[in-house]
Scaffold this motif. Structure first.
Motif, mmCIF file in Angstrom:
data_model
loop_
_atom_site.group_PDB
_atom_site.id
_atom_site.type_symbol
_atom_site.label_atom_id
_atom_site.label_comp_id
_atom_site.label_asym_id
_atom_site.label_seq_id
_atom_site.Cartn_x
_atom_site.Cartn_y
_atom_site.Cartn_z
ATOM 1 N N GLU A 213 1.202 -0.952 0.065
ATOM 2 C CA GLU A 213 0.229 0.064 0.256
ATOM 3 C C GLU A 213 0.843 1.359 0.125
ATOM 4 O O GLU A 213 0.468 2.614 -0.679
ATOM 5 C CB GLU A 213 -0.873 -0.236 1.550
ATOM 6 N N ASP A 214 2.038 1.244 0.422
ATOM 7 C CA ASP A 214 2.682 2.426 0.852
ATOM 8 C C ASP A 214 3.333 2.378 -0.592
ATOM 9 O O ASP A 214 3.163 3.645 -1.272
ATOM 10 C CB ASP A 214 4.505 1.991 1.680
ATOM 11 N N VAL A 215 3.692 1.748 -1.454
ATOM 12 C CA VAL A 215 4.561 1.693 -2.837
ATOM 13 C C VAL A 215 3.028 1.994 -3.762
ATOM 14 O O VAL A 215 3.760 3.617 -4.853
ATOM 15 C CB VAL A 215 4.807 0.101 -3.600
ATOM 16 N N ARG A 216 2.258 2.017 -3.401
ATOM 17 C CA ARG A 216 0.840 2.015 -4.400
ATOM 18 C C ARG A 216 0.440 3.890 -4.367
ATOM 19 O O ARG A 216 0.559 4.480 -5.417
ATOM 20 C CB ARG A 216 -0.545 1.675 -4.143
ATOM 21 N N ARG A 217 0.761 4.089 -3.149
ATOM 22 C CA ARG A 217 0.603 5.614 -2.696
ATOM 23 C C ARG A 217 1.392 6.494 -3.345
ATOM 24 O O ARG A 217 1.670 7.908 -3.755
ATOM 25 C CB ARG A 217 0.429 5.529 -1.313
#
Ligand code: NBP
Length: 483
Positions: free
Chosen positions: A325-329
């Protein structure tokens, strides 16, 4: 009857645009230097609509209704000059030549001036969408005069992609404006692709996921903020298995990305205008680095050390999901910054050349047909509708909130990647830009002071108006030099 439009140059792009026009009910006169291509088009697709095969340029001109409109789809550069010149010799005042190739905007401006002096219209039209888009509906960015657009516009709008019933084609502005917008579109495409590639690399190296596993993650991103053609094809590529080796396809493709030059043109123009397009520039340089075989070999042979810190990701399903999710954001925030920079470049070029480019309209016509097509572009159009003079896209309340929500994730991803020797030039440059543009103060004060010391370049003060110089080699007294 006479043909509605002519197409000269029947390689992939020209023949597919000719077919698109014919399928939309237009009578299309077609010509190609090598007659075999014209014959092949008619043999394979002549039944799709009304074509008029023309052996020569004079034949083509004679077969067209007035004002004559001819779409040129030949190789950019000398070939375009040769074809435009031959057409100009046979056309009459009021006729329209459309260059749909990937011309440099300065070449388009030159050709437009040259034809205008002879009473002819030259329309430089950026056309995006590749082979398939040309046939089924591309995104079209036409420049040129209002008068030419009045004749040409309805045809181009009809054959363009449509999103929510709205054509992905609008009159961009005079002379080179259309090709300029297409160029920046391609620059943004470079940034978007590089950012997706960095996200992939971080997931791969950080979590040890395989290409197909990352393909599943990326496919899941298609339902949210990142929903786009590029994300969709990324999932397809990552899921693909090489038939010969049984390995993931990306693992057998050589890691050297090529380029045809529009990214480089975008960065060159941005440098001339003094607009920081760090996302596009890093993406262009990253392709160059990937292709720098001797330097990469030298670095490997020298065993340049990584000395990495280890990934700080809890090895639990929740920990790994949080990292994804960090990478997506981080990807979304970086993407918004890259687009914001691209739109700054459009504004600067528009002011410089007097083009009056409507940035919201550019985002609107990129929603379909082209490589960067995405729902996200609606949000950009809405931002410019709220404020047509918007200084900074990421200062729009919707984007400011979106980027702000992702900023902690973004910092974690850039930090983790950096600590572990995974290059994320576009993620990091976009974050540095974000921190620079939002900073209350920048160390540029020191740079300007240095400039005054070594070159008497003067400075302004924070506490009162005026332009000053300090006598660095003398008594260090200050004089006001603008009074
Ligand atoms: P190419 O860029 O490969 O050009 C081939 C065409 O140019 C053929 O019709 C060829 O005629 C003609 N041509 C040449 Br080369 N020199 C000529 C000359 N001196 N006089 C007359 N004709 C000449 O074709 P393309 O890939 O279809 O692309 C066309 C344009 O669209 C280019 O400017 C390209 O950058 C641009 N574009 C391409 C794409 C894409 O996905 N391919 C996407 C968007 C834009 P011949 O058959 O006699 O050799």
């Amino acid at each position: 009857g006479l043909a509605d439009i002519g197409v000269v140059g029947l390689a992939v792009m020209g023949s597919n645009l000719a077919r698109n026009l014919a399928r939309n009910g237009y009578t299309v006169a077609v010509h190609n230097r090598t007659p075999g291509r014209t014959r092949e088009l008619l043999a394979a697709h002549g039944d799709e609509g009304a074509f008029v095969a023309c052996a020569t340029v004079p034949d083509l001109v004679a077969s067209l209704a007035r004002p004559r409109t001819v779409l040129v789809m030949v190789k950019a550069g000398d070939a375009t000059d040769a074809v435009v010149e031959e057409l100009a010799r046979h056309l009459e005042p009021g006729d329209i030549v459309v260059d749909g190739g990937n011309a440099h905007f300065l070449d388009t401006a030159r050709r437009e001036r040259d034809l205008a002096a002879r009473g002819l219209h030259l329309v430089g039209a950026g056309i995006s969408g590749g082979e398939e888009g040309a046939l089924t509906g591309p995104s079209i960015m036409p420049g040129g005069s209002e008068e030419a657009y009045a004749t040409l516009g309805p045809m181009l709008e009809r054959i363009s992609a449509h999103v929510d019933g709205v054509p992905c084609c609008t009159h961009i502005g005079p002379d080179g404006a259309g090709h300029y917008v297409k160029m920046v579109h391609n620059g943004i495409e470079y940034a978007d692709m590089q950012l997706i590639a960095e996200a992939y690399d971080v997931l791969r190296q950080g979590l040890g996921l395989s290409a197909p596993e990352i393909g599943e993650v990326v496919a899941g991103w298609s339902t949210g903020d990142l929903d786009s053609y590029l994300v969709e094809i990324t999932a397809q590529v990552l899921a693909h298995v090489d038939a010969e080796t049984g390995r993931p396809f990306v693992d057998v493709v050589a890691d050297a990305a090529e380029q045809k030059g529009t990214g480089r043109w975008t960065v060159q123009s941005a440098l001339d205008l003094g607009v920081p397009v760090t996302g596009i520039a890093e993406a262009t340089f990253a392709r160059a680095l990937s292709g720098s075989a001797p330097q990469r070999a030298a670095a490997r042979e020298a065993g340049l050390a990584a000395r990495t810190a280890g990934w700080d990701v809890p090895d639990t399903p929740e920990g790994r999901a949080a990292f994804v999710e960090d990478v997506r954001r981080a990807l979304y925030a970086s993407k918004v910054v890259a687009y914001s920079q691209g739109f700054d470049q459009l504004a600067a070029a528009s002011a410089e050349h007097g083009w009056d480019i409507d940035r919201g309209a550019c985002a609107r016509i990129w929603r379909g047909g082209c490589i960067i097509r995405a729902r996200f572009l609606d949000r950009i159009t809405q931002a410019y509708e709220r404020d047509p003079e918007l200084e900074l896209l990421i200062a729009d309340p919707v984007f400011a909130a979106a980027v702000g929500d992702g900023v902690a994730s973004w910092r974690r991803v850039v930090a983790q990647a950096t600590l572990n020797g995974v290059p994320v030039p576009a993620f990091a440059a976009s974050l540095a830009y974000y921190d620079g543009v939002r900073a209350a103060s920048l160390p540029a004060s020191l740079i300007q002071a240095q400039r005054d010391l070594f070159g008497a370049h003067t400075y302004r003060r924070t506490d009162r108006p005026g332009v000053f110089h300090t006598e660095w080699s003398g008594d260090r007294s200050e004089t006001r030099v603008d009074a």
